[in-house]
Scaffold this active site. Sequence first.
Site, PDB file in Angstrom:
ATOM      1  N   LYS A 142     -39.530  42.275  -9.733  1.00  0.00           N
ATOM      2  CA  LYS A 142     -40.243  41.002 -10.331  1.00  0.00           C
ATOM      3  C   LYS A 142     -41.900  41.548 -10.070  1.00  0.00           C
ATOM      4  O   LYS A 142     -42.636  40.083 -10.158  1.00  0.00           O
ATOM      5  CB  LYS A 142     -39.850  39.834  -9.517  1.00  0.00           C
ATOM      6  N   TYR A 161     -40.866  29.503 -17.336  1.00  0.00           N
ATOM      7  CA  TYR A 161     -39.922  28.530 -16.555  1.00  0.00           C
ATOM      8  C   TYR A 161     -41.086  27.627 -16.077  1.00  0.00           C
ATOM      9  O   TYR A 161     -42.233  27.681 -16.078  1.00  0.00           O
ATOM     10  CB  TYR A 161     -39.109  29.335 -15.588  1.00  0.00           C
TER      11      TYR A 161
HETATM   12  P1  A3P Z   1     -41.694  36.899 -14.785  1.00  0.00           P
HETATM   13  O1  A3P Z   1     -40.608  37.182 -15.874  1.00  0.00           O
HETATM   14  O2  A3P Z   1     -40.920  35.997 -13.973  1.00  0.00           O
HETATM   15  O3  A3P Z   1     -43.008  35.974 -15.529  1.00  0.00           O
HETATM   16  P2  A3P Z   1     -40.340  43.505 -13.079  1.00  0.00           P
HETATM   17  O4  A3P Z   1     -40.709  44.321 -14.403  1.00  0.00           O
HETATM   18  O5  A3P Z   1     -40.842  44.321 -12.055  1.00  0.00           O
HETATM   19  O6  A3P Z   1     -39.061  42.871 -13.307  1.00  0.00           O
HETATM   20  O7  A3P Z   1     -41.509  42.197 -13.481  1.00  0.00           O
HETATM   21  C1  A3P Z   1     -41.341  41.127 -14.098  1.00  0.00           C
HETATM   22  C2  A3P Z   1     -42.720  40.479 -14.288  1.00  0.00           C
HETATM   23  O8  A3P Z   1     -43.633  41.271 -14.642  1.00  0.00           O
HETATM   24  C3  A3P Z   1     -42.726  39.146 -15.008  1.00  0.00           C
HETATM   25  O9  A3P Z   1     -42.035  38.122 -14.289  1.00  0.00           O
HETATM   26  C4  A3P Z   1     -44.326  39.133 -15.304  1.00  0.00           C
HETATM   27  O10 A3P Z   1     -45.020  38.011 -14.733  1.00  0.00           O
HETATM   28  C5  A3P Z   1     -44.873  40.347 -14.920  1.00  0.00           C
HETATM   29  N1  A3P Z   1     -45.517  41.026 -15.937  1.00  0.00           N
HETATM   30  C6  A3P Z   1     -46.822  41.667 -15.530  1.00  0.00           C
HETATM   31  N2  A3P Z   1     -47.335  42.178 -16.782  1.00  0.00           N
HETATM   32  C7  A3P Z   1     -46.780  41.930 -17.685  1.00  0.00           C
HETATM   33  C8  A3P Z   1     -46.556  42.474 -19.109  1.00  0.00           C
HETATM   34  N3  A3P Z   1     -47.539  42.998 -19.656  1.00  0.00           N
HETATM   35  N4  A3P Z   1     -45.609  41.883 -20.022  1.00  0.00           N
HETATM   36  C9  A3P Z   1     -44.548  41.070 -19.463  1.00  0.00           C
HETATM   37  N5  A3P Z   1     -44.377  40.837 -18.034  1.00  0.00           N
HETATM   38  C10 A3P Z   1     -45.380  40.915 -17.300  1.00  0.00           C
END
Ligand code: A3P
Length: 385
Positions: free
Chosen positions: A115, A338
């Site tokens: 995350k 959210y």
């Molecule tokens: P949220 O969905 O809570 O906003 P991971 O890939 O490690 O699971 O992390 C997911 C998180 O990456 C997302 O959390 C989002 O905030 C973040 N993020 C950072 N850059 C992003 C991008 N370019 N596109 C989508 N999510 C991104």
Amino acid sequence: MNLYENDAGTGGSLTAKRLFDFQISIFMTHLSNYGNDRLGLYTFESLVKFVQCWTNLKLQTLPPVKLAAKYFELFPEEKDPLWQNPCDDKRHKDIWSKEKTCDRLPKFLIIGPQKTGTTALHFFLSLHPGVTSNFPSPVTYEEIQFFNGANYNKGIDWYMEFFPIPSNASTDFMFEKSANYFESEVVPKRAMALLPRAKIIAILINPVERAYSWYQHQRAHHDSAALNYTFYQVITAGPDAPREVRVLQNRCLLPGWYATHIERWLTFYQPSQFLVVNGLQLRNNPVAVMETVQKFLGVTPHFNYTRALMYDDNKNFWCQMVEGGKSKCLGKSKGRKYPEMDSSSRTFLTNYYREHNIELSKQLNKLGQALPSWLREELQHTSWS
Ligand code: A3P
């Protein structure tokens, strides 16, 4: 009592393990070393006969499987294998099949935690012409998750199958991202054994936000604890709370003990092999982060991300720029929408992570890496309170 055995492998000619408390020695030798050498076996048997004849030592042998059971009874800590790179040891390399290569291993790992933006970093890196990710796992869709769980026992051939044979092993940068490597007790030691020269990338966002993002992730996956309990109830649950709530609580809170986990990695990897990426910066200014990451990896050619990425106003995130000025973004499960976190949860978590964040700042100072903006802000709260 002495146990001896000549049919189990250590790769060397003859090794002996003494356990003085029990006065037991187990002798093992690699039979394949004697594949075409009858004299070897003859010598070994004669040695045993000699010892039996001229000493008071008692010698016993067991069939291989029983002997192995005995061995692991005596040395339970050796039940877990620790895979090493077969090409790092000449003796191993000599018996490693000529059909195989040691080049099907990653040069760097993205370790998480979950995350923090690991999928975005994986996606952006995959756009680089000198960088290649693993083939996706059919089980986890994408991540191999080799070093942390049961997959480890499938061995290094299984792991290597996830990587193509590089066309140029010195310039091709293969990598894998498994976001739960970060907080695992066992992964750093295992990773170091197999990939001692690898570079390691961790991505950190404010652990408060990470915890909430995980909770929302679990709600989206219909986890009953996340659906039936508020975030505040989950993070503040006591020892008597239902098991599923405690499990969720742990998954929300424990990966955020950043300093503890990084410390474990740094007992195995050199600071120069370890990069902490600011996940907030990756989200807001990925071009700058990709510059830092390319430099850290030493990957060539230099890739200009200003021409590869664009901000998507609908998604509200950075995405790949594709033909016709259109964007290709990560799927719906990344960058979810959210409600804001409630202020009681935020206050609780800010206090909860205070000491961890102080430790992290000391650690980053020692590493000579810049403190992320979110960490500086959290530390300011600390000095006011
Ligand atoms: P949220 O969905 O809570 O906003 P991971 O890939 O490690 O699971 O992390 C997911 C998180 O990456 C997302 O959390 C989002 O905030 C973040 N993020 C950072 N850059 C992003 C991008 N370019 N596109 C989508 N999510 C991104």
